[in-house]
Design a protein around this motif. Structure first.
Motif, PDB file in Angstrom:
ATOM      1  N   ILE A   1     -24.254  16.882  25.202  1.00  0.00           N
ATOM      2  CA  ILE A   1     -25.025  16.145  24.193  1.00  0.00           C
ATOM      3  C   ILE A   1     -25.723  14.950  24.832  1.00  0.00           C
ATOM      4  O   ILE A   1     -26.900  14.684  24.551  1.00  0.00           O
ATOM      5  N   ASN A   2     -25.018  14.228  25.698  1.00  0.00           N
ATOM      6  CA  ASN A   2     -25.608  13.064  26.362  1.00  0.00           C
ATOM      7  C   ASN A   2     -26.756  13.446  27.291  1.00  0.00           C
ATOM      8  O   ASN A   2     -27.632  12.629  27.563  1.00  0.00           O
ATOM      9  N   ASN A   3     -26.758  14.675  27.781  1.00  0.00           N
ATOM     10  CA  ASN A   3     -27.804  15.132  28.694  1.00  0.00           C
ATOM     11  C   ASN A   3     -28.708  16.181  28.047  1.00  0.00           C
ATOM     12  O   ASN A   3     -29.270  17.036  28.727  1.00  0.00           O
ATOM     13  N   ALA A   4     -28.859  16.096  26.743  1.00  0.00           N
ATOM     14  CA  ALA A   4     -29.675  17.059  25.997  1.00  0.00           C
ATOM     15  C   ALA A   4     -31.119  17.082  26.489  1.00  0.00           C
ATOM     16  O   ALA A   4     -31.764  18.133  26.484  1.00  0.00           O
ATOM     17  N   ALA A   5     -31.625  15.955  26.945  1.00  0.00           N
ATOM     18  CA  ALA A   5     -33.010  15.885  27.413  1.00  0.00           C
ATOM     19  C   ALA A   5     -33.259  16.822  28.589  1.00  0.00           C
ATOM     20  O   ALA A   5     -34.368  17.330  28.752  1.00  0.00           O
TER      21      ALA A   5
ATOM     22  N   GLU B   1     -29.308  15.579  18.783  1.00  0.00           N
ATOM     23  CA  GLU B   1     -28.943  16.147  17.488  1.00  0.00           C
ATOM     24  C   GLU B   1     -29.013  17.677  17.515  1.00  0.00           C
ATOM     25  O   GLU B   1     -28.191  18.365  16.907  1.00  0.00           O
ATOM     26  N   VAL B   2     -30.011  18.202  18.219  1.00  0.00           N
ATOM     27  CA  VAL B   2     -30.163  19.651  18.343  1.00  0.00           C
ATOM     28  C   VAL B   2     -29.015  20.221  19.173  1.00  0.00           C
ATOM     29  O   VAL B   2     -28.412  21.242  18.814  1.00  0.00           O
ATOM     30  N   MET B   3     -28.688  19.541  20.259  1.00  0.00           N
ATOM     31  CA  MET B   3     -27.584  19.995  21.099  1.00  0.00           C
ATOM     32  C   MET B   3     -26.273  19.985  20.321  1.00  0.00           C
ATOM     33  O   MET B   3     -25.476  20.920  20.417  1.00  0.00           O
TER      34      MET B   3
END
Length: 61
Positions: free
Chosen positions: A20-24, A31-33
């Motif tokens: 989640i923290n590295n979703a980019a 939120e998508v992750m």
């Protein structure tokens, strides 16, 4: 003909919070992750990518 065993390498499973923290890095918002990983504690990068694609294609009810 010799029998060759293929080595299968298990993919490293990352914690949900790390993904989640590295979703980019997957091209999505956290939120998508979080939605894609709902119900899971860990996932590999390949699994996360598949889950994101499935999540984004779900029909909204």
């Amino acid at each position: 003909m010799a029998n060759h065993k293929q080595k299968t390498k298990k993919a490293f499973k990352h914690d949900k919070s790390d993904l989640i923290n590295n979703a980019a890095s997957f091209g999505v918002k956290p939120e998508v992750m979080a939605g894609a990983l709902y119900g899971l504690d860990k996932a590999s990068k390949e699994e996360a990518t598949k889950l994101i694609n499935t999540f984004l294609r779900k029909e909204v009810k």
